[in-house]
Design a protein around this motif. Structure first.
Motif, PDB file in Angstrom:
ATOM      1  N   GLU A  16       0.803  -1.233   0.000  1.00 59.05           N
ATOM      2  CA  GLU A  16       0.000   0.000   0.000  1.00 59.05           C
ATOM      3  C   GLU A  16       0.835   1.282   0.000  1.00 59.05           C
ATOM      4  O   GLU A  16       0.400   2.321   0.478  1.00 59.05           O
ATOM      5  CB  GLU A  16      -1.013  -0.021   1.150  1.00 59.05           C
ATOM      6  N   TYR A  17       2.032   1.179  -0.553  1.00 65.45           N
ATOM      7  CA  TYR A  17       2.856   2.365  -0.821  1.00 65.45           C
ATOM      8  C   TYR A  17       3.018   2.462  -2.327  1.00 65.45           C
ATOM      9  O   TYR A  17       3.345   1.479  -2.998  1.00 65.45           O
ATOM     10  CB  TYR A  17       4.233   2.238  -0.159  1.00 65.45           C
ATOM     11  N   SER A  73       4.812   4.761  -5.492  1.00 66.61           N
ATOM     12  CA  SER A  73       5.752   5.798  -5.913  1.00 66.61           C
ATOM     13  C   SER A  73       5.015   6.936  -6.609  1.00 66.61           C
ATOM     14  O   SER A  73       4.027   6.728  -7.321  1.00 66.61           O
ATOM     15  CB  SER A  73       6.786   5.186  -6.867  1.00 66.61           C
ATOM     16  N   ILE A  86       4.735  10.371   1.717  1.00 69.27           N
ATOM     17  CA  ILE A  86       5.910   9.679   2.243  1.00 69.27           C
ATOM     18  C   ILE A  86       7.163  10.061   1.451  1.00 69.27           C
ATOM     19  O   ILE A  86       7.168   9.972   0.221  1.00 69.27           O
ATOM     20  CB  ILE A  86       5.689   8.152   2.182  1.00 69.27           C
ATOM     21  N   GLY A 135       0.909   6.777   0.691  1.00 67.58           N
ATOM     22  CA  GLY A 135       0.300   5.575   1.233  1.00 67.58           C
ATOM     23  C   GLY A 135      -1.210   5.644   1.130  1.00 67.58           C
ATOM     24  O   GLY A 135      -1.830   6.621   1.568  1.00 67.58           O
ATOM     25  N   VAL A 194       8.431   5.286   5.369  1.00 72.21           N
ATOM     26  CA  VAL A 194       8.181   3.869   5.100  1.00 72.21           C
ATOM     27  C   VAL A 194       9.348   3.102   5.696  1.00 72.21           C
ATOM     28  O   VAL A 194      10.518   3.435   5.469  1.00 72.21           O
ATOM     29  CB  VAL A 194       8.018   3.575   3.587  1.00 72.21           C
ATOM     30  N   SER A 201       4.132   1.384   6.905  1.00 69.96           N
ATOM     31  CA  SER A 201       3.876   2.774   6.499  1.00 69.96           C
ATOM     32  C   SER A 201       2.417   3.087   6.764  1.00 69.96           C
ATOM     33  O   SER A 201       1.588   2.192   6.910  1.00 69.96           O
ATOM     34  CB  SER A 201       4.208   2.985   5.010  1.00 69.96           C
ATOM     35  N   VAL A 223      -1.347   4.674   5.864  1.00 69.43           N
ATOM     36  CA  VAL A 223      -2.271   4.948   4.770  1.00 69.43           C
ATOM     37  C   VAL A 223      -3.244   6.018   5.260  1.00 69.43           C
ATOM     38  O   VAL A 223      -3.008   6.665   6.275  1.00 69.43           O
ATOM     39  CB  VAL A 223      -3.004   3.660   4.325  1.00 69.43           C
ATOM     40  N   GLY A 239       9.174  -2.007  -2.813  1.00 75.69           N
ATOM     41  CA  GLY A 239       8.133  -1.009  -2.596  1.00 75.69           C
ATOM     42  C   GLY A 239       7.569  -0.383  -3.848  1.00 75.69           C
ATOM     43  O   GLY A 239       7.145   0.768  -3.824  1.00 75.69           O
TER      44      GLY A 239
END
Length: 377
Positions: A46-47, A49, A71, A94, A186, A199, A201, A284
């Motif tokens: 759930e991260y 970019s 993040i 997130g 994170v 991390s 959300v 990630g």
């Protein structure tokens, strides 16, 4: 311009829904078949970019209005607790799959995509046409099929895909917690037999998701025992778990996760997202890759229908070429890093190198991430 019946997308996760939105934006008819209802929690880091933001904006999705956590920092530790921190080169955000899939689902419906809750039992290709049969005995005919059915599905068995014949020793566990954790961070923390991502959300919830080697996991009675007696030997993870309260009734699990190489085009189906290739969660970047692969496939499909010179063979070759250009090196780096981190001595050596040469960590991160996803003019 070629004539077409509806494009069929099998699977309605990130890649499937993104492709549905993109293709319907181009006024193509799309049927998406998904076995689950929306919204639904899924095992996922759930991260995402920030590379996806320009593309989301083009699709008409203002993701920031849903208040994801922003993040820009990474914290990395080995199993014994040795720690290093750095800035994320591009940064990310997130957001839970529960919320994100619902956002994409509503957008796809608004664009005119037909979404059917059902399970695909078979997909055969004969005389330049697919026949897709579901568990409710519904039959679809289509010239183009996108495979977006995730990490592992019954249809993989039906298609006799190579990787499905090999047993995988990985399982993943994910849950949301309440507790004290930095919004902009994170964490990636190793433990004996795996690694854990932490991390935040939306709604101040903490996502804790870890990948575990089954050989290590099976020594313990259950998930709680494994966490208490193995994962929490890492002092950073111990502190996080002891100061967090489980928000789910119980953690979600998924087993038989395979990082084996997969065919990008299999039985003439264009595979997208995890169906095409799964990067180790420690990188990630799996969510961004799934979204990006949907864009690549969608653009080529649109060109296929608008051009009188593009054949199925060219479409498949161009998709495979573009997929490999964007993701092959990232997947290779992910497998390499996972191999190192599974060996405690090597992980400690890597950390000592990074402490002496801290500029190397952002470079490693960049090697598993892409540039902002832009739209071809």
């Amino acid at each position: 311009m070629k004539q077409t019946n509806a494009i069929v997308i099998v699977g309605g996760g990130l890649a499937g829904l993104t492709a549905a939105i993109h293709l319907t934006k181009a006024r193509l008819d799309v049927v998406l078949i998904e076995k689950n209802e929306y919204p639904k929690h899924k095992v996922c880091g759930e991260y995402i970019s920030n590379e996806v933001i320009p593309y989301f904006n083009w699709l008409g999705i203002d993701i920031l209005k849903y208040k994801p956590t922003i993040i820009d920092k990474l914290q990395f530790s080995t199993a014994n607790g040795s720690l290093i921190n750095c800035q994320l080169p591009l940064g990310g955000f997130g957001i839970s799959r529960y919320l994100l899939d619902a956002i994409l689902y509503k957008k796809a419906i608004a664009n005119g995509c037909k979404i059917i809750q059902d399970t695909v039992e078979s997909c055969t290709f004969l005389e330049n046409e697919f026949t897709i049969t579901t568990s409710k005995n519904t039959v679809f005919k289509s010239e183009i099929v996108l495979g977006a059915f995730g990490k592992r599905a019954n249809i993989d068995v039906n298609l006799n895909r190579d990787f499905i014949q090999k047993k995988s020793n990985w399982l993943a566990v994910k849950a949301h917690y309440s507790g004290d954790f930095h919004d902009d961070l994170v964490g990636l923390h190793n433990f004996n037999g795996g690694y854990c991502g932490v991390s935040k959300v939306e709604n101040n919830s903490i996502n804790i998701c870890y990948l575990a080697d089954y050989k290590t996991f099976k020594k313990y009675k259950n998930i709680q025992d494994y966490q208490d007696k193995n994962i929490m030997l890492n002092p950073h993870l111990k502190k996080i778990f002891l100061n967090s309260t489980l928000l789910f009734e119980k953690p979600l699990t998924i087993s038989q996760i395979s990082f084996e190489k997969k065919k990008i085009v299999d039985n003439h189906i264009l595979m997208i997202g995890d169906t095409a290739g799964l990067i180790h969660p420690l990188c990630g970047n799996g969510m961004a890759m799934a979204i990006h692969s949907a864009k690549i496939a969608s653009e080529l499909i649109i060109y296929f229908y608008k051009s009188n010179t593009t054949s199925r063979s060219i479409l498949e070759k161009e998709y495979e070429k573009s997929w490999n250009t964007n993701f092959k090196k990232r997947l290779k780096m992910g497998r390499f890093l996972a191999t190192i981190l599974q060996k405690q001595k090597l992980a400690n050596v890597l950390l000592r190198i990074l402490i002496v040469f801290p500029f190397l960590l952002p470079k490693i991160i960049k090697s598993t991430h892409g540039k902002p996803i832009l739209i071809q003019k």
